[in-house]
Motif scaffolding. Sequence first.
Motif, short mmCIF file in Angstrom:
data_model
loop_
_atom_site.label_atom_id
_atom_site.label_comp_id
_atom_site.label_asym_id
_atom_site.label_seq_id
_atom_site.Cartn_x
_atom_site.Cartn_y
_atom_site.Cartn_z
N TYR A 57 -36.76 -15.81 13.18
CA TYR A 57 -36.49 -16.83 14.19
C TYR A 57 -35.27 -17.69 13.84
CZ TYR A 57 -41.06 -15.59 16.06
OH TYR A 57 -42.11 -14.90 16.61
N ILE A 58 -34.46 -17.22 12.89
CA ILE A 58 -33.24 -17.94 12.53
C ILE A 58 -32.25 -17.91 13.70
CG2 ILE A 58 -31.18 -17.85 11.04
CD1 ILE A 58 -32.93 -17.02 8.76
N ASN A 59 -31.49 -18.97 13.86
CA ASN A 59 -30.47 -19.09 14.91
C ASN A 59 -31.06 -19.05 16.33
OD1 ASN A 59 -28.40 -19.19 12.99
ND2 ASN A 59 -28.28 -16.95 12.90
N LYS A 60 -32.25 -19.62 16.49
CA LYS A 60 -32.86 -19.68 17.81
C LYS A 60 -33.11 -21.12 18.24
CE LYS A 60 -34.86 -15.06 17.97
NZ LYS A 60 -36.07 -14.24 18.27
N GLY A 61 -32.34 -22.04 17.64
CA GLY A 61 -32.41 -23.42 18.11
C GLY A 61 -33.14 -24.39 17.23
N ILE A 62 -33.83 -23.90 16.19
CA ILE A 62 -34.56 -24.78 15.28
C ILE A 62 -34.20 -24.41 13.85
CG2 ILE A 62 -36.86 -25.47 14.46
CD1 ILE A 62 -37.93 -25.07 17.23
N ASP A 63 -34.04 -25.41 12.99
CA ASP A 63 -33.67 -25.16 11.60
C ASP A 63 -34.68 -24.26 10.90
OD1 ASP A 63 -31.46 -26.75 11.88
OD2 ASP A 63 -32.40 -28.55 11.05
N TYR A 64 -34.14 -23.40 10.01
CA TYR A 64 -35.00 -22.47 9.28
C TYR A 64 -36.05 -23.23 8.46
CZ TYR A 64 -36.54 -19.40 5.53
OH TYR A 64 -37.32 -18.71 4.63
N GLU A 65 -35.65 -24.34 7.84
CA GLU A 65 -36.58 -25.10 7.00
C GLU A 65 -37.79 -25.57 7.80
OE1 GLU A 65 -33.36 -25.57 7.11
OE2 GLU A 65 -32.73 -24.95 5.10
N ASP A 66 -37.55 -25.98 9.06
CA ASP A 66 -38.66 -26.43 9.91
C ASP A 66 -39.58 -25.26 10.26
OD1 ASP A 66 -37.65 -28.99 9.87
OD2 ASP A 66 -36.54 -28.78 11.74
N ILE A 67 -38.96 -24.12 10.57
CA ILE A 67 -39.76 -22.94 10.92
C ILE A 67 -40.60 -22.50 9.73
CG2 ILE A 67 -39.68 -20.55 11.74
CD1 ILE A 67 -36.94 -21.19 12.97
N TYR A 68 -39.98 -22.55 8.54
CA TYR A 68 -40.67 -22.13 7.31
C TYR A 68 -41.87 -23.05 7.03
CZ TYR A 68 -41.46 -20.86 2.43
OH TYR A 68 -42.03 -20.45 1.26
N PHE A 106 -42.19 -23.59 18.80
CA PHE A 106 -41.02 -23.40 19.66
C PHE A 106 -41.30 -23.91 21.07
CE2 PHE A 106 -38.96 -20.90 16.47
CZ PHE A 106 -37.62 -20.92 16.82
N ARG A 107 -42.52 -23.68 21.56
CA ARG A 107 -42.87 -24.16 22.91
C ARG A 107 -42.82 -25.68 22.97
NH1 ARG A 107 -46.90 -20.08 22.68
NH2 ARG A 107 -48.47 -21.63 22.10
N ASP A 108 -43.24 -26.32 21.87
CA ASP A 108 -43.31 -27.79 21.85
C ASP A 108 -41.98 -28.44 21.52
OD1 ASP A 108 -45.98 -27.56 22.40
OD2 ASP A 108 -46.63 -27.81 20.33
N LYS A 109 -41.18 -27.83 20.63
CA LYS A 109 -39.99 -28.48 20.10
C LYS A 109 -38.68 -27.77 20.40
CE LYS A 109 -42.55 -31.51 17.86
NZ LYS A 109 -42.57 -32.93 18.22
N GLY A 110 -38.76 -26.50 20.72
CA GLY A 110 -37.53 -25.72 20.78
C GLY A 110 -36.79 -25.78 22.09
N TRP A 111 -35.55 -25.30 22.07
CA TRP A 111 -34.75 -25.15 23.29
C TRP A 111 -35.06 -23.80 23.89
CZ3 TRP A 111 -30.20 -28.22 24.80
CH2 TRP A 111 -30.14 -29.44 24.10
N SER A 112 -35.18 -23.72 25.20
CA SER A 112 -35.53 -22.48 25.87
C SER A 112 -34.46 -21.42 25.67
CB SER A 112 -35.72 -22.72 27.37
OG SER A 112 -36.71 -23.71 27.58
N ILE A 113 -33.19 -21.84 25.65
CA ILE A 113 -32.07 -20.93 25.47
C ILE A 113 -31.24 -21.47 24.32
CG2 ILE A 113 -30.01 -19.92 26.52
CD1 ILE A 113 -31.37 -20.35 29.24
N ARG A 114 -30.76 -20.58 23.47
CA ARG A 114 -29.97 -20.99 22.32
C ARG A 114 -28.64 -21.57 22.76
NH1 ARG A 114 -29.42 -23.20 17.55
NH2 ARG A 114 -27.61 -22.45 16.42
N VAL A 115 -28.37 -22.80 22.38
CA VAL A 115 -27.08 -23.45 22.66
C VAL A 115 -26.51 -23.94 21.35
CG1 VAL A 115 -27.72 -24.16 25.00
CG2 VAL A 115 -28.15 -25.70 23.08
N PRO A 116 -25.19 -24.10 21.25
CA PRO A 116 -24.57 -24.55 19.99
C PRO A 116 -25.15 -25.87 19.51
CG PRO A 116 -22.89 -23.77 21.53
CD PRO A 116 -24.18 -23.82 22.29
N ARG A 117 -25.19 -26.04 18.19
CA ARG A 117 -25.77 -27.25 17.62
C ARG A 117 -25.02 -28.50 18.07
NH1 ARG A 117 -29.24 -28.68 14.05
NH2 ARG A 117 -29.72 -26.52 13.59
N ARG A 118 -23.70 -28.41 18.19
CA ARG A 118 -22.93 -29.59 18.59
C ARG A 118 -23.34 -30.06 19.99
NH1 ARG A 118 -18.96 -28.65 22.18
NH2 ARG A 118 -18.44 -26.47 22.64
#
Length: 265
Positions: A57-68, A106-118
Amino acid sequence: MKNVAKASDLTMTLNKSLKELSEKELFQHYRKTKNIEIRNELVNRYLYIGEILSKKYINKGIDYEDIYQVASLGLIYAVERYDIDKGFEFSSFATPTIIGEIKKYFRDKGWSIRVPRRIQELSKKVNTAKVILQQTLQRTPKIQDIAEYLQCSEEEVIEAMEGSQVYTPKSLDLTYDNDGEDKDIQMSDLIGETDKNYDEIEMKDFIIKAMEKLNEVEKKVLKDRFFNTKTQIEVAKELEVSQMTISRMEKKVIEKMKKEFFKVQ
Protein backbone atom coordinates in the motif's frame (compact mmCIF):
# COMPACT_ATOMS: atom_id res chain seq x y z
CA MET A 1 6.43 -8.83 48.58
CA LYS A 2 6.57 -12.59 48.08
CA ASN A 3 3.90 -12.35 45.36
CA VAL A 4 5.87 -9.62 43.59
CA ALA A 5 9.03 -11.75 43.75
CA LYS A 6 7.18 -14.76 42.36
CA ALA A 7 5.77 -12.67 39.50
CA SER A 8 9.27 -11.39 38.74
CA ASP A 9 10.67 -14.93 38.73
CA LEU A 10 7.88 -16.03 36.39
CA THR A 11 8.67 -13.20 33.98
CA MET A 12 12.37 -14.11 33.98
CA THR A 13 11.55 -17.75 33.33
CA LEU A 14 9.24 -16.81 30.47
CA ASN A 15 11.86 -14.55 28.89
CA LYS A 16 14.41 -17.33 29.00
CA SER A 17 12.17 -20.02 27.56
CA LEU A 18 9.95 -18.14 25.08
CA LYS A 19 12.59 -18.16 22.33
CA GLU A 20 12.83 -21.92 22.65
CA LEU A 21 9.10 -22.61 22.31
CA SER A 22 7.43 -23.37 18.98
CA GLU A 23 4.59 -21.21 17.65
CA LYS A 24 2.12 -23.96 18.50
CA GLU A 25 3.31 -24.09 22.10
CA LEU A 26 3.22 -20.30 22.39
CA PHE A 27 -0.36 -20.10 21.11
CA GLN A 28 -1.43 -22.87 23.48
CA HIS A 29 0.17 -21.11 26.45
CA TYR A 30 -1.26 -17.74 25.47
CA ARG A 31 -4.76 -19.15 25.13
CA LYS A 32 -4.53 -20.44 28.71
CA THR A 33 -2.68 -17.54 30.38
CA LYS A 34 -3.17 -14.43 28.16
CA ASN A 35 0.36 -13.52 29.23
CA ILE A 36 1.54 -10.29 27.56
CA GLU A 37 5.15 -11.54 27.20
CA ILE A 38 3.90 -14.52 25.20
CA ARG A 39 1.74 -12.29 23.01
CA ASN A 40 4.68 -9.96 22.37
CA GLU A 41 6.86 -12.90 21.36
CA LEU A 42 4.20 -14.10 18.91
CA VAL A 43 3.78 -10.60 17.46
CA ASN A 44 7.55 -10.22 17.02
CA ARG A 45 7.76 -13.55 15.21
CA TYR A 46 5.06 -12.58 12.74
CA LEU A 47 5.81 -8.88 12.24
CA TYR A 48 7.20 -9.74 8.82
CA ILE A 49 3.63 -10.40 7.63
CA GLY A 50 2.57 -6.86 8.57
CA GLU A 51 5.68 -5.48 6.87
CA ILE A 52 5.02 -7.36 3.61
CA LEU A 53 1.34 -6.36 3.51
CA SER A 54 2.11 -2.72 4.37
CA LYS A 55 4.51 -2.41 1.44
CA LYS A 56 1.68 -3.30 -0.94
CA TYR A 57 0.00 0.00 0.00
CA ILE A 58 3.02 2.30 -0.41
CA ASN A 59 2.43 5.46 -2.48
CA LYS A 60 -1.35 5.31 -2.10
CA GLY A 61 -1.81 8.50 -0.12
CA ILE A 62 -0.82 7.47 3.41
CA ASP A 63 2.67 7.26 4.92
CA TYR A 64 4.19 3.79 5.13
CA GLU A 65 4.88 4.22 8.86
CA ASP A 66 1.17 4.82 9.52
CA ILE A 67 0.16 1.80 7.44
CA TYR A 68 2.74 -0.36 9.23
CA GLN A 69 1.37 0.72 12.62
CA VAL A 70 -2.15 -0.25 11.54
CA ALA A 71 -0.86 -3.58 10.19
CA SER A 72 0.89 -4.26 13.51
CA LEU A 73 -2.35 -3.53 15.35
CA GLY A 74 -4.16 -5.92 13.02
CA LEU A 75 -1.52 -8.55 13.82
CA ILE A 76 -2.25 -8.15 17.54
CA TYR A 77 -5.97 -8.58 16.85
CA ALA A 78 -5.17 -11.74 14.89
CA VAL A 79 -3.11 -13.17 17.76
CA GLU A 80 -5.98 -12.44 20.16
CA ARG A 81 -8.60 -14.12 17.97
CA TYR A 82 -6.59 -17.07 16.65
CA ASP A 83 -7.76 -20.52 17.69
CA ILE A 84 -5.04 -23.08 16.99
CA ASP A 85 -7.48 -25.97 17.51
CA LYS A 86 -9.31 -25.11 14.29
CA GLY A 87 -6.36 -26.31 12.23
CA PHE A 88 -5.61 -23.19 10.20
CA GLU A 89 -2.08 -21.85 9.93
CA PHE A 90 -1.70 -18.53 11.71
CA SER A 91 -0.30 -16.76 8.63
CA SER A 92 -3.42 -17.71 6.65
CA PHE A 93 -5.63 -16.44 9.46
CA ALA A 94 -3.67 -13.24 10.12
CA THR A 95 -3.36 -12.03 6.53
CA PRO A 96 -7.05 -11.18 5.89
CA THR A 97 -7.33 -9.71 9.40
CA ILE A 98 -4.40 -7.34 8.78
CA ILE A 99 -5.59 -6.40 5.28
CA GLY A 100 -9.03 -5.68 6.70
CA GLU A 101 -7.57 -3.25 9.24
CA ILE A 102 -5.46 -1.51 6.56
CA LYS A 103 -8.44 -1.11 4.21
CA LYS A 104 -10.58 0.16 7.07
CA TYR A 105 -7.91 2.76 7.85
CA PHE A 106 -7.81 3.84 4.22
CA ARG A 107 -11.61 4.24 4.20
CA ASP A 108 -11.42 6.43 7.31
CA LYS A 109 -8.24 8.42 6.63
CA GLY A 110 -7.11 7.97 3.07
CA TRP A 111 -7.58 9.87 -0.16
CA SER A 112 -9.82 8.10 -2.67
CA ILE A 113 -7.40 8.85 -5.51
CA ARG A 114 -3.65 9.26 -5.18
CA VAL A 115 -2.65 12.92 -5.49
CA PRO A 116 0.81 14.49 -4.97
CA ARG A 117 1.78 15.17 -1.37
CA ARG A 118 2.25 18.89 -2.03
CA ILE A 119 -1.40 19.09 -3.16
CA GLN A 120 -2.56 17.26 -0.03
CA GLU A 121 -0.58 19.59 2.24
CA LEU A 122 -1.65 22.73 0.40
CA SER A 123 -5.26 21.56 0.49
CA LYS A 124 -5.13 21.45 4.30
CA LYS A 125 -3.67 24.97 4.39
CA VAL A 126 -6.36 26.24 1.99
CA ASN A 127 -9.12 24.84 4.20
CA THR A 128 -7.59 26.49 7.28
CA ALA A 129 -7.14 29.78 5.40
CA LYS A 130 -10.81 29.76 4.37
CA VAL A 131 -11.94 29.62 8.00
CA ILE A 132 -9.53 32.35 9.15
CA LEU A 133 -10.29 34.69 6.24
CA GLN A 134 -14.03 34.14 6.60
CA GLN A 135 -13.81 35.50 10.15
CA THR A 136 -11.35 38.27 9.29
CA LEU A 137 -13.04 39.56 6.11
CA GLN A 138 -16.60 38.84 7.26
CA ARG A 139 -17.32 37.33 3.83
CA THR A 140 -16.47 34.29 1.77
CA PRO A 141 -12.81 34.66 0.74
CA LYS A 142 -11.93 34.77 -2.95
CA ILE A 143 -9.19 32.74 -4.62
CA GLN A 144 -7.03 35.86 -4.67
CA ASP A 145 -7.52 36.38 -0.91
CA ILE A 146 -6.44 32.81 -0.15
CA ALA A 147 -3.44 33.04 -2.49
CA GLU A 148 -2.23 36.24 -0.86
CA TYR A 149 -2.73 34.83 2.63
CA LEU A 150 -0.77 31.66 1.82
CA GLN A 151 1.75 33.52 -0.36
CA CYS A 152 1.25 31.25 -3.32
CA SER A 153 -0.23 31.61 -6.80
CA GLU A 154 -3.95 31.51 -7.56
CA GLU A 155 -3.30 28.53 -9.86
CA GLU A 156 -1.87 26.57 -6.93
CA VAL A 157 -4.91 27.38 -4.77
CA ILE A 158 -7.28 26.21 -7.52
CA GLU A 159 -5.24 23.03 -8.02
CA ALA A 160 -5.37 22.28 -4.29
CA MET A 161 -9.12 22.90 -4.12
CA GLU A 162 -9.74 20.59 -7.08
CA GLY A 163 -7.44 17.94 -5.60
CA SER A 164 -9.29 18.00 -2.29
CA GLN A 165 -12.47 16.86 -4.05
CA VAL A 166 -11.11 13.30 -4.20
CA TYR A 167 -10.83 13.09 -0.41
CA THR A 168 -14.56 12.50 -0.04
CA PRO A 169 -16.16 10.58 -2.94
CA LYS A 170 -19.35 12.01 -4.41
CA SER A 171 -22.54 10.00 -4.18
CA LEU A 172 -23.63 8.09 -7.25
CA ASP A 173 -27.11 9.52 -6.60
CA LEU A 174 -25.85 13.06 -7.23
CA THR A 175 -27.91 14.65 -10.03
CA TYR A 176 -26.98 17.24 -12.66
CA ASP A 177 -29.28 19.54 -14.57
CA ASN A 178 -29.73 18.26 -18.13
CA ASP A 179 -29.95 21.66 -19.89
CA GLY A 180 -33.71 21.90 -20.02
CA GLU A 181 -34.40 18.21 -20.66
CA ASP A 182 -37.21 16.59 -18.70
CA LYS A 183 -34.96 14.18 -16.82
CA ASP A 184 -31.88 15.09 -14.81
CA ILE A 185 -28.73 13.03 -15.17
CA GLN A 186 -27.38 11.01 -12.23
CA MET A 187 -23.66 10.56 -11.74
CA SER A 188 -24.14 6.78 -11.94
CA ASP A 189 -25.32 7.28 -15.55
CA LEU A 190 -21.97 8.83 -16.45
CA ILE A 191 -19.80 6.06 -15.05
CA GLY A 192 -18.82 3.04 -17.12
CA GLU A 193 -19.24 -0.50 -15.80
CA THR A 194 -16.36 -2.76 -14.85
CA ASP A 195 -15.77 -5.53 -17.35
CA LYS A 196 -17.09 -8.69 -15.70
CA ASN A 197 -14.35 -10.71 -17.41
CA TYR A 198 -11.59 -8.96 -15.44
CA ASP A 199 -12.17 -10.99 -12.28
CA GLU A 200 -12.39 -14.21 -14.28
CA ILE A 201 -9.12 -13.49 -16.09
CA GLU A 202 -7.40 -12.54 -12.85
CA MET A 203 -8.60 -15.69 -11.11
CA LYS A 204 -7.57 -17.88 -14.05
CA ASP A 205 -4.08 -16.36 -13.96
CA PHE A 206 -3.88 -16.99 -10.20
CA ILE A 207 -4.90 -20.65 -10.60
CA ILE A 208 -2.31 -21.24 -13.34
CA LYS A 209 0.49 -19.74 -11.23
CA ALA A 210 -0.61 -21.51 -8.05
CA MET A 211 -0.74 -24.88 -9.83
CA GLU A 212 2.94 -24.51 -10.72
CA LYS A 213 3.70 -25.18 -7.04
CA LEU A 214 1.80 -28.49 -7.04
CA ASN A 215 3.32 -31.85 -7.92
CA GLU A 216 1.97 -33.89 -10.85
CA VAL A 217 -0.36 -36.03 -8.74
CA GLU A 218 -1.79 -32.97 -6.99
CA LYS A 219 -2.35 -31.27 -10.36
CA LYS A 220 -4.23 -34.31 -11.62
CA VAL A 221 -6.45 -34.44 -8.53
CA LEU A 222 -7.22 -30.74 -8.85
CA LYS A 223 -7.99 -30.90 -12.59
CA ASP A 224 -10.05 -34.07 -12.41
CA ARG A 225 -12.09 -33.06 -9.37
CA PHE A 226 -12.76 -29.39 -10.17
CA PHE A 227 -12.38 -29.07 -13.94
CA ASN A 228 -13.25 -32.51 -15.31
CA THR A 229 -15.93 -33.11 -12.61
CA LYS A 230 -14.76 -36.64 -11.88
CA THR A 231 -15.76 -38.32 -8.62
CA GLN A 232 -13.22 -39.22 -5.96
CA ILE A 233 -13.81 -42.89 -6.73
CA GLU A 234 -13.04 -42.37 -10.44
CA VAL A 235 -9.83 -40.51 -9.66
CA ALA A 236 -8.86 -43.14 -7.07
CA LYS A 237 -9.23 -45.95 -9.64
CA GLU A 238 -7.05 -44.12 -12.17
CA LEU A 239 -4.31 -43.55 -9.58
CA GLU A 240 -4.81 -47.01 -8.04
CA VAL A 241 -5.30 -45.66 -4.52
CA SER A 242 -8.18 -45.59 -2.07
CA GLN A 243 -10.99 -43.05 -2.20
CA MET A 244 -9.94 -41.89 1.28
CA THR A 245 -6.46 -41.09 -0.05
CA ILE A 246 -7.96 -38.91 -2.79
CA SER A 247 -10.15 -37.17 -0.22
CA ARG A 248 -7.08 -36.32 1.89
CA MET A 249 -5.11 -35.18 -1.14
CA GLU A 250 -8.00 -32.98 -2.25
CA LYS A 251 -8.09 -31.25 1.16
CA LYS A 252 -4.31 -30.81 1.04
CA VAL A 253 -4.48 -29.23 -2.43
CA ILE A 254 -7.27 -26.87 -1.36
CA GLU A 255 -5.21 -25.73 1.65
CA LYS A 256 -2.22 -25.04 -0.60
CA MET A 257 -4.39 -23.00 -2.97
CA LYS A 258 -5.83 -21.03 -0.04
CA LYS A 259 -2.34 -20.13 1.18
CA GLU A 260 -1.34 -18.89 -2.24
CA PHE A 261 -4.57 -16.92 -2.54
CA PHE A 262 -4.02 -15.11 0.78
CA LYS A 263 -0.46 -14.25 -0.26
CA VAL A 264 -1.64 -12.24 -3.23
CA GLN A 265 -4.54 -10.43 -1.51
